[in-house]
Write an enzyme that holds these catalytic residues in place. Structure first.
Site, mmCIF file in Angstrom:
data_model
loop_
_atom_site.group_PDB
_atom_site.id
_atom_site.type_symbol
_atom_site.label_atom_id
_atom_site.label_comp_id
_atom_site.label_asym_id
_atom_site.label_seq_id
_atom_site.Cartn_x
_atom_site.Cartn_y
_atom_site.Cartn_z
ATOM 1 N N LYS A 105 0.821 -1.210 0.000
ATOM 2 C CA LYS A 105 0.000 0.000 0.000
ATOM 3 C C LYS A 105 0.861 1.269 0.000
ATOM 4 O O LYS A 105 2.056 1.222 0.328
ATOM 5 C CB LYS A 105 -0.933 -0.034 1.208
ATOM 6 C CG LYS A 105 -1.972 -1.164 1.145
ATOM 7 C CD LYS A 105 -2.988 -1.036 2.279
ATOM 8 C CE LYS A 105 -4.034 -2.135 2.215
ATOM 9 N NZ LYS A 105 -5.067 -1.978 3.277
ATOM 10 N N TYR A 114 -12.556 -1.596 -3.885
ATOM 11 C CA TYR A 114 -13.100 -1.776 -2.521
ATOM 12 C C TYR A 114 -14.631 -1.669 -2.490
ATOM 13 O O TYR A 114 -15.198 -1.332 -1.445
ATOM 14 C CB TYR A 114 -12.476 -0.744 -1.577
ATOM 15 C CG TYR A 114 -11.103 -1.122 -1.056
ATOM 16 C CD1 TYR A 114 -10.897 -2.305 -0.335
ATOM 17 C CD2 TYR A 114 -10.009 -0.292 -1.253
ATOM 18 C CE1 TYR A 114 -9.641 -2.647 0.153
ATOM 19 C CE2 TYR A 114 -8.741 -0.627 -0.770
ATOM 20 C CZ TYR A 114 -8.570 -1.808 -0.061
ATOM 21 O OH TYR A 114 -7.337 -2.136 0.428
ATOM 22 N N ASN A 160 -2.056 0.310 6.615
ATOM 23 C CA ASN A 160 -1.548 -0.937 7.193
ATOM 24 C C ASN A 160 -0.697 -1.765 6.220
ATOM 25 O O ASN A 160 -0.664 -2.988 6.293
ATOM 26 C CB ASN A 160 -2.706 -1.750 7.792
ATOM 27 C CG ASN A 160 -3.766 -2.102 6.770
ATOM 28 O OD1 ASN A 160 -3.629 -1.772 5.588
ATOM 29 N ND2 ASN A 160 -4.808 -2.779 7.209
ATOM 30 N N HIS A 168 -2.141 -5.436 1.458
ATOM 31 C CA HIS A 168 -3.448 -6.059 1.213
ATOM 32 C C HIS A 168 -3.227 -7.495 0.755
ATOM 33 O O HIS A 168 -2.248 -7.785 0.060
ATOM 34 C CB HIS A 168 -4.185 -5.301 0.102
ATOM 35 C CG HIS A 168 -5.395 -6.044 -0.419
ATOM 36 N ND1 HIS A 168 -6.630 -5.933 0.167
ATOM 37 C CD2 HIS A 168 -5.525 -6.945 -1.433
ATOM 38 C CE1 HIS A 168 -7.484 -6.735 -0.483
ATOM 39 N NE2 HIS A 168 -6.837 -7.350 -1.459
ATOM 40 N N GLU A 200 -10.059 -9.905 -7.716
ATOM 41 C CA GLU A 200 -9.004 -8.899 -7.551
ATOM 42 C C GLU A 200 -7.884 -9.064 -8.590
ATOM 43 O O GLU A 200 -7.371 -8.069 -9.113
ATOM 44 C CB GLU A 200 -8.451 -8.962 -6.129
ATOM 45 C CG GLU A 200 -9.510 -8.546 -5.109
ATOM 46 C CD GLU A 200 -9.050 -8.585 -3.669
ATOM 47 O OE1 GLU A 200 -9.763 -8.020 -2.816
ATOM 48 O OE2 GLU A 200 -7.986 -9.176 -3.382
HETATM 49 P P1 GDP Z 1 -8.094 -6.621 5.575
HETATM 50 O O1 GDP Z 1 -8.706 -7.774 4.827
HETATM 51 O O2 GDP Z 1 -7.275 -7.050 6.774
HETATM 52 O O3 GDP Z 1 -7.292 -5.685 4.692
HETATM 53 O O4 GDP Z 1 -9.274 -5.749 6.209
HETATM 54 P P2 GDP Z 1 -10.744 -5.340 5.671
HETATM 55 O O5 GDP Z 1 -11.092 -6.104 4.421
HETATM 56 O O6 GDP Z 1 -11.665 -5.426 6.830
HETATM 57 O O7 GDP Z 1 -10.599 -3.803 5.325
HETATM 58 C C1 GDP Z 1 -9.983 -3.371 4.134
HETATM 59 C C2 GDP Z 1 -9.063 -2.218 4.450
HETATM 60 O O8 GDP Z 1 -9.844 -1.115 4.937
HETATM 61 C C3 GDP Z 1 -8.054 -2.479 5.587
HETATM 62 O O9 GDP Z 1 -6.894 -3.172 5.187
HETATM 63 C C4 GDP Z 1 -7.744 -1.059 6.043
HETATM 64 O O10 GDP Z 1 -6.828 -0.406 5.149
HETATM 65 C C5 GDP Z 1 -9.115 -0.388 5.929
HETATM 66 N N1 GDP Z 1 -9.871 -0.452 7.198
HETATM 67 C C6 GDP Z 1 -10.443 -1.544 7.782
HETATM 68 N N2 GDP Z 1 -11.058 -1.226 8.929
HETATM 69 C C7 GDP Z 1 -10.898 0.119 9.064
HETATM 70 C C8 GDP Z 1 -11.325 1.069 10.048
HETATM 71 O O11 GDP Z 1 -11.994 0.725 11.033
HETATM 72 N N3 GDP Z 1 -10.974 2.376 9.839
HETATM 73 C C9 GDP Z 1 -10.240 2.774 8.751
HETATM 74 N N4 GDP Z 1 -9.936 4.082 8.628
HETATM 75 N N5 GDP Z 1 -9.833 1.916 7.808
HETATM 76 C C10 GDP Z 1 -10.139 0.605 7.962
#
Ligand code: GDP
Length: 138
Positions: free
Chosen positions: A10, A50, A113, A116, A127
């Site tokens: 990222k 997304y 973070n 991905h 994807e």
């Molecule tokens: P992943 O599969 O671990 O990447 O997590 P998710 O699919 O739940 O979320 C996709 C991405 O959205 C995450 O990797 C973060 O970059 C972002 N994200 C997830 N939860 C949060 C949140 O509570 N707040 C914010 N600002 N970003 C989030």
């Protein structure tokens, strides 16, 4: 045949100069790099990627972040690639990520973070097809 998954280094990690170190972790864990490209993406491309998160409160911030600078798009191959990459990444929130994971080492916040990885077979297929053409996946 080895399983394929989709991954992104990222914009936060690329900005911090962690691209090489993250690629080294991926390599050390036994993944083959099937395809890789560094580029910037538009807000609209990030929104399409997304799409499943469109109702989440962080959707606008997330897609703004993902289109804020260059990132690295990858297709990775390995036995059990999808689950193994998720393990190597660590928890979404780096505060909860296990020692030794990429997010523990390189991520600063739940949003920024570092990496991905696809969360399942169907997601991986969507994807990979979203970012790569068939001829790029030799
Ligand atoms: P992943 O599969 O671990 O990447 O997590 P998710 O699919 O739940 O979320 C996709 C991405 O959205 C995450 O990797 C973060 O970059 C972002 N994200 C997830 N939860 C949060 C949140 O509570 N707040 C914010 N600002 N970003 C989030």
């Amino acid at each position: 045949m080895a399983q394929r998954t989709f991954s992104i280094i990222k914009p936060d990690a690329v900005r911090n100069g962690a691209t090489g170190a993250i690629l080294a972790e991926i390599d050390k864990a036994g993944f083959q790099i099937v395809a890789i490209k560094k580029q910037s993406i538009s807000k609209q491309q990030a929104e399409g990627f997304y799409y499943v998160h469109r109702e989440r409160p962080f959707f606008d911030a997330l897609t703004t972040f993902m289109s804020s600078g260059p990132l690295v798009l990858m297709v990775l191959g390995k036995e059990n690639a999808i689950a193994d990459l998720r393990k190597l990444m660590g928890a979404t929130n780096p505060a909860n990520a296990e020692e030794g994971t990429i997010r523990k080492k390189f991520a600063a916040s739940i949003q920024e973070n570092a990496i991905h990885g696809s969360d399942g077979e169907e997601t991986a297929a969507f994807e990979i097809g979203y970012w790569f053409a068939g001829y790029e996946l030799i």
